[in-house]
Design a protein around this motif. Structure first.
Motif, PDB file in Angstrom:
ATOM      1  N   GLY A 161       0.809  -1.211   0.000  1.00 29.04           N
ATOM      2  CA  GLY A 161       0.000   0.000   0.000  1.00 29.04           C
ATOM      3  C   GLY A 161       0.839   1.256   0.000  1.00 29.04           C
ATOM      4  O   GLY A 161       1.794   1.376   0.775  1.00 29.04           O
ATOM      5  N   LEU A 162       0.482   2.206  -0.878  1.00 30.71           N
ATOM      6  CA  LEU A 162       1.204   3.478  -0.945  1.00 30.71           C
ATOM      7  C   LEU A 162       0.209   4.624  -0.795  1.00 30.71           C
ATOM      8  O   LEU A 162       0.186   5.557  -1.583  1.00 30.71           O
ATOM      9  N   GLY A 163      -0.618   4.500   0.238  1.00 31.83           N
ATOM     10  CA  GLY A 163      -1.571   5.563   0.537  1.00 31.83           C
ATOM     11  C   GLY A 163      -0.948   6.631   1.396  1.00 31.83           C
ATOM     12  O   GLY A 163       0.263   6.840   1.384  1.00 31.83           O
ATOM     13  N   ARG A 164      -1.772   7.280   2.192  1.00 33.45           N
ATOM     14  CA  ARG A 164      -1.299   8.419   2.978  1.00 33.45           C
ATOM     15  C   ARG A 164      -0.275   7.996   4.026  1.00 33.45           C
ATOM     16  O   ARG A 164       0.716   8.694   4.246  1.00 33.45           O
ATOM     17  N   VAL A 165      -0.492   6.848   4.663  1.00 28.73           N
ATOM     18  CA  VAL A 165       0.473   6.341   5.639  1.00 28.73           C
ATOM     19  C   VAL A 165       1.605   5.603   4.932  1.00 28.73           C
ATOM     20  O   VAL A 165       2.779   5.736   5.300  1.00 28.73           O
ATOM     21  N   GLU A 179      16.175  -1.510   1.731  1.00 28.86           N
ATOM     22  CA  GLU A 179      15.799  -1.720   0.330  1.00 28.86           C
ATOM     23  C   GLU A 179      14.292  -1.939   0.305  1.00 28.86           C
ATOM     24  O   GLU A 179      13.793  -2.978   0.745  1.00 28.86           O
ATOM     25  N   VAL A 180      13.556  -0.960  -0.185  1.00 29.60           N
ATOM     26  CA  VAL A 180      12.106  -0.979  -0.073  1.00 29.60           C
ATOM     27  C   VAL A 180      11.451  -1.394  -1.385  1.00 29.60           C
ATOM     28  O   VAL A 180      11.703  -0.807  -2.445  1.00 29.60           O
ATOM     29  N   THR A 181      10.589  -2.411  -1.290  1.00 31.88           N
ATOM     30  CA  THR A 181       9.741  -2.831  -2.402  1.00 31.88           C
ATOM     31  C   THR A 181       8.303  -2.502  -2.026  1.00 31.88           C
ATOM     32  O   THR A 181       7.866  -2.789  -0.902  1.00 31.88           O
ATOM     33  N   VAL A 182       7.571  -1.894  -2.950  1.00 33.24           N
ATOM     34  CA  VAL A 182       6.217  -1.450  -2.663  1.00 33.24           C
ATOM     35  C   VAL A 182       5.228  -2.225  -3.525  1.00 33.24           C
ATOM     36  O   VAL A 182       5.325  -2.213  -4.757  1.00 33.24           O
ATOM     37  N   ALA A 183       4.294  -2.912  -2.882  1.00 30.38           N
ATOM     38  CA  ALA A 183       3.247  -3.650  -3.590  1.00 30.38           C
ATOM     39  C   ALA A 183       2.005  -2.780  -3.675  1.00 30.38           C
ATOM     40  O   ALA A 183       1.480  -2.332  -2.655  1.00 30.38           O
ATOM     41  N   VAL A 184       1.537  -2.536  -4.889  1.00 24.24           N
ATOM     42  CA  VAL A 184       0.426  -1.602  -5.105  1.00 24.24           C
ATOM     43  C   VAL A 184      -0.583  -2.186  -6.086  1.00 24.24           C
ATOM     44  O   VAL A 184      -0.309  -3.158  -6.791  1.00 24.24           O
TER      45      VAL A 184
END
Length: 297
Positions: A161-165, A179-184
């Motif tokens: 999640g790449l919402g407000r938080v 090392e950040v991976t973002v699942a969206v």
């Protein structure tokens, strides 16, 4: 600033203490219910009597961040009793009375709707969520440090999640050297993750990838961290579910796999209740002032 306003604060936790303190400073006449264990700490406040004419003066009713339970009752950490939020007395408040809550449910929504009053779920507001993301990030970092034996720097983090938080979490863990991976879900969020220098993944295709992550941070209030994902995580991984209850993690399966998973909603109220209470109080004061009520007492 708010002299002449009448506000009832019903139940809650340490955040409400700061809200009450701020309202007193602003000259509000505060009525309390569900704070009997404080033994009269707030001498400027008055105990709310639901059968009295106090109710007919109220400009606002402030409920806990958790709102009510499924029966429409309000709980708090400073009382041993549940307080029912009844349509009968709420209907006696002035027509412009606003009911503030953190989150809502069907019971609360129906009670306020039948009373023909305005319900304001504060956690749905962008400003509150973004302000709250600050203590949420600090609390998440604290939990990550407490429950792991490795540094955040150099660790592999999966953020759902790449919402407000999620945006604040992604930025902060990246700045700490992870090392950040973002699942969206959306291509827009994937583009934003890429622009931020992180690796975007489609949340629907996560089980198809090699999920060798040290930390999993979930902000999605849906069943997303399920068995298909958990079974591919290393046993040393830590799952921190920051979404609202019941979270989005299969905690039972994680335990079966020997993976530590923790549901930690409401982090601002845990790690920084004073700041979280100040955030809520400021937004409520702005809403009251925008109501353009004419002070005549």
């Amino acid at each position: 600033m708010l002299t002449g306003y009448h506000v009832a604060v019903i139940g809650g936790d340490a955040r409400q203490i700061e809200i009450i303190r701020r309202l007193n400073e602003w000259g509000v006449q505060v009525y309390l219910a569900g704070f009997d264990q404080l033994n009269g700490s707030f001498t400027e406040a008055t105990e709310l009597e639901f059968d009295s004419d106090q109710v007919e003066r109220l400009d606002a009713v402030i409920l806990p961040v958790s709102g009510t339970d499924e029966n429409g009752c309000v709980d708090g950490v400073f009382t041993n009793r549940s307080i029912p939020l009844k349509e009968e007395w709420l209907s006696r408040t002035p027509e412009n009375c606003m009911v503030f809550t953190g989150i809502t449910n069907e019971a609360l929504t129906q009670i306020v709707h039948k009373s023909k009053r305005s319900l304001i779920p504060l956690m749905n507001r962008d400003d509150v969520a973004i302000y709250n993301s600050i203590p949420t990030v600090e609390g998440t970092i604290m939990m990550a440090i407490q429950h792991t034996d490795f540094t955040i720097h150099g660790s592999h983090v999966l953020l759902l999640g790449l919402g407000r938080v999620g945006m604040s979490l992604a930025r902060s863990f990246d700045q700490l050297g992870a090392e950040v991976t973002v699942a969206v879900h959306s291509s827009k969020d994937a583009a934003r993750a890429y622009e931020m220098g992180m690796t975007p993944l489609d949340i629907e295709t996560l089980p198809l990838h090699d999920l060798t992550f040290d930390l999993v941070l979930n902000t999605v209030p849906a069943s997303v961290v399920d068995a298909s994902i958990i079974k591919k995580l290393p046993t040393h991984a830590l799952i921190l579910d920051i979404a609202s209850k019941p979270g989005g993690t299969d905690f039972r399966y994680a335990e079966k796999r020997g993976i530590k998973s923790i549901l930690v909603p409401g982090l601002p109220g845990i790690v920084a209740p004073k700041t979280a209470g100040r955030i809520i109080a400021n937004v409520i004061s702005q809403q009251l002032l925008r109501s353009n009520r004419k002070v005549d007492d």
